[in-house]
Design a protein around this motif. Sequence first.
Motif, PDB file in Angstrom:
ATOM      1  N   LEU A   1    -100.092   6.642  -3.638  1.00 39.41           N
ATOM      2  CA  LEU A   1     -98.776   6.396  -4.237  1.00 39.41           C
ATOM      3  C   LEU A   1     -97.791   5.911  -3.179  1.00 39.41           C
ATOM      4  O   LEU A   1     -97.017   4.966  -3.415  1.00 39.41           O
ATOM      5  N   ASN A   2     -97.832   6.538  -1.999  1.00 38.44           N
ATOM      6  CA  ASN A   2     -96.952   6.120  -0.906  1.00 38.44           C
ATOM      7  C   ASN A   2     -97.237   4.681  -0.499  1.00 38.44           C
ATOM      8  O   ASN A   2     -96.311   3.881  -0.309  1.00 38.44           O
ATOM      9  N   ASP A   3     -98.545   4.343  -0.398  1.00 41.14           N
ATOM     10  CA  ASP A   3     -98.912   2.966  -0.037  1.00 41.14           C
ATOM     11  C   ASP A   3     -98.460   1.989  -1.116  1.00 41.14           C
ATOM     12  O   ASP A   3     -97.978   0.888  -0.810  1.00 41.14           O
ATOM     13  N   SER A   4     -98.632   2.391  -2.367  1.00 43.40           N
ATOM     14  CA  SER A   4     -98.256   1.500  -3.473  1.00 43.40           C
ATOM     15  C   SER A   4     -96.756   1.254  -3.492  1.00 43.40           C
ATOM     16  O   SER A   4     -96.297   0.120  -3.680  1.00 43.40           O
TER      17      SER A   4
ATOM     18  N   GLY B   1     -94.754   1.463  -0.945  1.00 45.82           N
ATOM     19  CA  GLY B   1     -94.426   0.639   0.215  1.00 45.82           C
ATOM     20  C   GLY B   1     -94.728  -0.829  -0.025  1.00 45.82           C
ATOM     21  O   GLY B   1     -93.953  -1.705   0.380  1.00 45.82           O
ATOM     22  N   ALA B   2     -95.840  -1.101  -0.731  1.00 42.50           N
ATOM     23  CA  ALA B   2     -96.232  -2.491  -0.975  1.00 42.50           C
ATOM     24  C   ALA B   2     -95.337  -3.170  -2.010  1.00 42.50           C
ATOM     25  O   ALA B   2     -95.155  -4.391  -1.971  1.00 42.50           O
ATOM     26  N   ASN B   3     -94.797  -2.384  -2.945  1.00 45.74           N
ATOM     27  CA  ASN B   3     -94.007  -2.980  -4.044  1.00 45.74           C
ATOM     28  C   ASN B   3     -92.520  -2.679  -3.928  1.00 45.74           C
ATOM     29  O   ASN B   3     -91.776  -2.854  -4.890  1.00 45.74           O
ATOM     30  N   ARG B   4     -92.106  -2.201  -2.759  1.00 50.25           N
ATOM     31  CA  ARG B   4     -90.716  -1.785  -2.617  1.00 50.25           C
ATOM     32  C   ARG B   4     -89.732  -2.922  -2.867  1.00 50.25           C
ATOM     33  O   ARG B   4     -88.634  -2.716  -3.379  1.00 50.25           O
ATOM     34  N   ASN B   5     -90.142  -4.150  -2.504  1.00 45.99           N
ATOM     35  CA  ASN B   5     -89.223  -5.285  -2.643  1.00 45.99           C
ATOM     36  C   ASN B   5     -89.492  -6.132  -3.873  1.00 45.99           C
ATOM     37  O   ASN B   5     -88.930  -7.232  -4.014  1.00 45.99           O
ATOM     38  N   SER B   6     -90.377  -5.651  -4.749  1.00 47.24           N
ATOM     39  CA  SER B   6     -90.653  -6.428  -5.966  1.00 47.24           C
ATOM     40  C   SER B   6     -90.457  -5.597  -7.234  1.00 47.24           C
ATOM     41  O   SER B   6     -90.131  -6.130  -8.291  1.00 47.24           O
ATOM     42  N   ASN B   7     -90.625  -4.284  -7.142  1.00 44.00           N
ATOM     43  CA  ASN B   7     -90.430  -3.434  -8.317  1.00 44.00           C
ATOM     44  C   ASN B   7     -88.948  -3.404  -8.700  1.00 44.00           C
ATOM     45  O   ASN B   7     -88.093  -3.135  -7.855  1.00 44.00           O
ATOM     46  N   PRO B   8     -88.600  -3.676  -9.971  1.00 47.09           N
ATOM     47  CA  PRO B   8     -87.172  -3.717 -10.355  1.00 47.09           C
ATOM     48  C   PRO B   8     -86.433  -2.412 -10.080  1.00 47.09           C
ATOM     49  O   PRO B   8     -85.253  -2.443  -9.713  1.00 47.09           O
ATOM     50  N   LEU B   9     -87.118  -1.254 -10.263  1.00 48.51           N
ATOM     51  CA  LEU B   9     -86.442   0.029 -10.030  1.00 48.51           C
ATOM     52  C   LEU B   9     -85.967   0.152  -8.586  1.00 48.51           C
ATOM     53  O   LEU B   9     -84.855   0.614  -8.302  1.00 48.51           O
ATOM     54  N   PHE B  10     -86.828  -0.281  -7.652  1.00 50.21           N
ATOM     55  CA  PHE B  10     -86.440  -0.232  -6.242  1.00 50.21           C
ATOM     56  C   PHE B  10     -85.499  -1.377  -5.900  1.00 50.21           C
ATOM     57  O   PHE B  10     -84.540  -1.207  -5.152  1.00 50.21           O
ATOM     58  N   LEU B  11     -85.826  -2.555  -6.457  1.00 51.28           N
ATOM     59  CA  LEU B  11     -85.070  -3.750  -6.095  1.00 51.28           C
ATOM     60  C   LEU B  11     -83.597  -3.640  -6.479  1.00 51.28           C
ATOM     61  O   LEU B  11     -82.713  -4.022  -5.714  1.00 51.28           O
ATOM     62  N   TYR B  12     -83.353  -3.089  -7.680  1.00 57.57           N
ATOM     63  CA  TYR B  12     -81.972  -3.081  -8.184  1.00 57.57           C
ATOM     64  C   TYR B  12     -81.313  -1.694  -8.173  1.00 57.57           C
ATOM     65  O   TYR B  12     -80.162  -1.569  -8.563  1.00 57.57           O
TER      66      TYR B  12
END
Length: 658
Positions: free
Chosen positions: A61-64, A66-77
């Motif tokens: 989960l941590n790796d996932s 980290g990999a999607n931190r800049n593309s997942n809308p929840l993190f992005l916005y």
Amino acid sequence: MAVAADATAPVATIRKKVSRPMVVAGILLAWLVLFAVLRGRQTLTLAAADLTALHRWLNDLNDSIGANRNSNPLFLYFFNEIRLAIDNLVTFVQSLISQPTGTRPVPQIGWLGVVGVTGYVSWAVGNWRVALLAVAGFTFFGLQGLWQESMDTLALTLSAVVVALLIGIPLGVWAGLSDRFNRIMTPFLDFMQTMPTFVYLAPLTLIFLIGGASAVITTVIYAAPPAIRITAHAIRSVPETTVEAADSLGATRTQQLVKVLLPMSKRTVVMGVNQTIMAALAMVTIAALIDAPGLGKTVVQALQSLDVGTAFNAGLAIVVMAIVLDRVTTAAAGRAEAARRTGGRLLKWRRPLLVAGGIAAAVLVYLSHTYVWAAEFPGNGSTGSHIASAADTATTWLQDHLSGLTNALRDAITNGLLNPFQTLLTDSPWWLVGITLVALGAVLGGRWAAVTAAVCVGLLVGTGVWSDSMTTLASTAVATVLVMLLGVVFGVWMGRSPLVDRLVRPTLDAAQVMPPFVYLVPFLALFGATRFTAIVAAVVYAAPVAIKIIADGVRNVPESTVEAATSAGCNTWQIITKVQLPMARSALTLATNQGLIYVLSMVVVGGLVGAGALGYDVVAGFSQGELYGKGLAAGLAIVLLGVMFDRITQAAARRTRA
């Protein structure tokens, strides 16, 4: 009906004959018998490098994330935006007082300006005595050679406090005005204030990564509850008649709040600010484990390399900062009352003096912004080197001359109390320990305490760190026993003697404002890096609160009752054991609750100095990527232990009062 009454009579008689302590003793005896038969079976032991499926899933989960931190809308916005806003705030404050920015080799405000502004603000909100204390304290940071580290700690603390108060005071006002909102908030605040400081770090790094921004967000979450709770209490403490008088004069709810409730609760709200600042400072130092800059980082690095001198020097700076911040905010809370005592004699001079002081502070800020000599603290911090050297010398002397005594004390408690209890917990089948905890919860706290214990035991098994949890439980239980022994001895002494209370209480108050890290340093010098060091530090950390609660409980025993016992011929020992302690049992139960929570917090921090178990799992999770999931599970296990302790002891306290 008569037959039914005859049938229930023996049951009631049996219940009267079988007291609660007898049931507890029976449960413990049954545990010991079954332990002798089943020792070593189904213990759920897990080696330090081994992982469970849950730990591996958390790693993935941590790796996932980290990999999607800049593309997942929840993190992005959302999460990334929060982190960016906090990061900008921290960077701004650091650029003002601690870190160079752009082409400037020094911060915008150098040491002379910071000292001047600190003295001026302390005088303006408090008095000249705390202003002198603040100036001396901040100058001491430079003499120690820890100016930049101290300013980094101050920058993170101020950033966190500003955000915590912006969130906490409005929520506190809302909770003070609305019974429904207060009922909703209370369980969350209880939960947040029950959790040890360590526990906040792991889950938030999963979302906000490590660094200064995460440290501030963690600190905000930890420091906001006191502001909310104390502000709500302040609003609710305003006399009803005053509110009714304002209402009868036609004041709107906004006018009541602005012109009546807030002015009349100002002193208590400022005390809430004091508690928020102290909580923030404690968390900022611990946040060094997630790469937060400042004094905490120096202490952590020194503890990990067993460099007692450096740790002592940095720990001393943390203590000085805690004292300064506490005294200034305490003086601010009592300034209005102090002004009334002076009869307003100095009031006419206050405004011109404030203007003159503001001009002087502005001149110092200008000088520190313009000239290098006023920006960089003069000297090379030789005072800090002398302090560290003296601490190392004292450590060597203590180890050479007192090692026999300290080793004997350590071995006596470790071999006589800690090891047997830890063996009982870790070598018993997990289900046997679980049943024992649930049964104790039922007897001491009632049905819901038993249900809470059962749920916590089940979740502890699910975390995969059962054995480490039992090791932490053993250390916590032993330390709590020692805390209660100290609490009873000194609490009874203070409760029976006003003179002793006046002499000891200021020391206890001062001890309660110290961040947990500070307690580890002197005991590391005395006992080395062992779990006993963590236990002793936990005892000293938790004892003040237990002593004060027991002292207040003993003092509240009616004087007429004590006089009646005296006139009946009871001696001092009989009055204490037969009258005062039994009548203060609700205070004893509350002291046990608070002692357990404080001890658990420090025992976990003791993972830095060889305490192992859950504290070590959390620390290892921060530094080794493959153990991140296990560290996160260990953090959850600490929460579960805290919730279980808190629910059982709180329920027991309520039953005692009933």
